[in-house]
Design a protein around this motif. Structure first.
Motif, PDB file in Angstrom:
ATOM      1  N   GLU A 156       0.813  -1.213   0.000  1.00  0.00           N
ATOM      2  CA  GLU A 156       0.000   0.000   0.000  1.00  0.00           C
ATOM      3  C   GLU A 156       0.852   1.270   0.000  1.00  0.00           C
ATOM      4  O   GLU A 156       0.547   2.220  -0.727  1.00  0.00           O
ATOM      5  CB  GLU A 156      -0.982   0.002   1.169  1.00  0.00           C
ATOM      6  CG  GLU A 156      -2.112  -0.975   0.962  1.00  0.00           C
ATOM      7  CD  GLU A 156      -3.253  -0.787   1.943  1.00  0.00           C
ATOM      8  OE1 GLU A 156      -3.433   0.324   2.468  1.00  0.00           O
ATOM      9  OE2 GLU A 156      -3.987  -1.766   2.162  1.00  0.00           O
ATOM     10  N   THR A 157       1.903   1.299   0.790  1.00  0.00           N
ATOM     11  CA  THR A 157       2.754   2.488   0.817  1.00  0.00           C
ATOM     12  C   THR A 157       3.343   2.757  -0.560  1.00  0.00           C
ATOM     13  O   THR A 157       3.313   3.889  -1.049  1.00  0.00           O
ATOM     14  CB  THR A 157       3.886   2.332   1.857  1.00  0.00           C
ATOM     15  OG1 THR A 157       3.302   2.171   3.144  1.00  0.00           O
ATOM     16  CG2 THR A 157       4.807   3.546   1.862  1.00  0.00           C
ATOM     17  N   ALA A 158       3.877   1.720  -1.192  1.00  0.00           N
ATOM     18  CA  ALA A 158       4.484   1.888  -2.516  1.00  0.00           C
ATOM     19  C   ALA A 158       3.462   2.428  -3.521  1.00  0.00           C
ATOM     20  O   ALA A 158       3.740   3.384  -4.251  1.00  0.00           O
ATOM     21  CB  ALA A 158       5.063   0.563  -3.003  1.00  0.00           C
ATOM     22  N   LEU A 159       2.269   1.840  -3.541  1.00  0.00           N
ATOM     23  CA  LEU A 159       1.259   2.267  -4.509  1.00  0.00           C
ATOM     24  C   LEU A 159       0.799   3.701  -4.250  1.00  0.00           C
ATOM     25  O   LEU A 159       0.720   4.514  -5.176  1.00  0.00           O
ATOM     26  CB  LEU A 159       0.069   1.303  -4.508  1.00  0.00           C
ATOM     27  CG  LEU A 159       0.362  -0.098  -5.065  1.00  0.00           C
ATOM     28  CD1 LEU A 159      -0.827  -1.024  -4.846  1.00  0.00           C
ATOM     29  CD2 LEU A 159       0.757  -0.042  -6.531  1.00  0.00           C
ATOM     30  N   TYR A 160       0.512   4.029  -2.995  1.00  0.00           N
ATOM     31  CA  TYR A 160       0.042   5.384  -2.680  1.00  0.00           C
ATOM     32  C   TYR A 160       1.143   6.420  -2.877  1.00  0.00           C
ATOM     33  O   TYR A 160       0.880   7.550  -3.288  1.00  0.00           O
ATOM     34  CB  TYR A 160      -0.551   5.448  -1.269  1.00  0.00           C
ATOM     35  CG  TYR A 160      -1.912   4.788  -1.197  1.00  0.00           C
ATOM     36  CD1 TYR A 160      -2.980   5.283  -1.946  1.00  0.00           C
ATOM     37  CD2 TYR A 160      -2.139   3.669  -0.412  1.00  0.00           C
ATOM     38  CE1 TYR A 160      -4.228   4.681  -1.896  1.00  0.00           C
ATOM     39  CE2 TYR A 160      -3.378   3.063  -0.360  1.00  0.00           C
ATOM     40  CZ  TYR A 160      -4.422   3.570  -1.104  1.00  0.00           C
ATOM     41  OH  TYR A 160      -5.653   2.972  -1.069  1.00  0.00           O
TER      42      TYR A 160
END
Length: 179
Positions: A156-160
């Motif tokens: 999630e961190t990478a995508l956001y």
């Protein structure tokens, strides 16, 4: 921070029986599926690796089906940096930030990350999208990577981080994938 126009994703060796027996295999596959789908929404290129496919078998079907139209890069070296085809394709893509995930954390993921750092790439390992046969081996691989300056992230961190802001069409598509 990861930048959309500078990031490439490297999927490492999620193949055959090994992919089914690594620690928490089901969560690994679910997280990799979310990551791949999200990166596709964002048009992030993927380099897909297979270690000795004749011996270890093909990439897990759930992941290979998401990469339809692409061919895996077969390798014999534990570090993909030792593979001429991988390095050629990485150079053609021309991006300097590498998001890396797959198996096994303490062998091929670690050695590939180490080689990329040595070659001037900024590398981030997706901690919830890597695994080894044992939790201890995963931790050793993560610690060794961090010691080399590899940053840790999660799906999630990478995508956001790559999206950058809420309210966009990309954000809405990725939100449906991760939730």
């Amino acid at each position: 921070m990861l930048q959309k126009d500078q990031t490439v994703f490297v999927l490492v060796d999620v193949q055959g029986k090994l992919a089914q027996i690594v620690n928490d295999s089901e969560a690994l596959h679910q997280n990799l599926e979310k990551l791949i789908k999200g990166l596709q929404v964002l048009n992030i290129p993927t380099l897909w690796l297979e270690q000795y496919p004749d011996g270890l078998g093909p990439t897990s079907e759930s992941l290979a089906s998401l990469l339809e139209g692409q061919q895996p890069i077969a390798k014999m070296t534990f570090s993909a940096v030792g593979n001429e085809e991988f390095m050629k394709q990485l150079e053609i893509i021309g991006r300097k930030q590498v998001l890396i995930a797959g198996i096994e954390t303490h062998i091929c993921v670690y050695m590939t990350a180490a080689g990329l750092v040595e070659n001037g790439y900024e590398v981030e390992v997706v901690e919830d999208a890597v695994s080894s046969r044992t939790v201890a081996n995963k931790q050793i691989g993560l610690e060794k990577m961090k010691g080399l300056g590899v940053s840790a992230t999660c799906v999630e961190t990478a995508l956001y981080e790559l999206i950058g802001e809420a309210g966009t069409v990309e954000f809405k598509k990725v939100l449906k994938i991760v939730k």
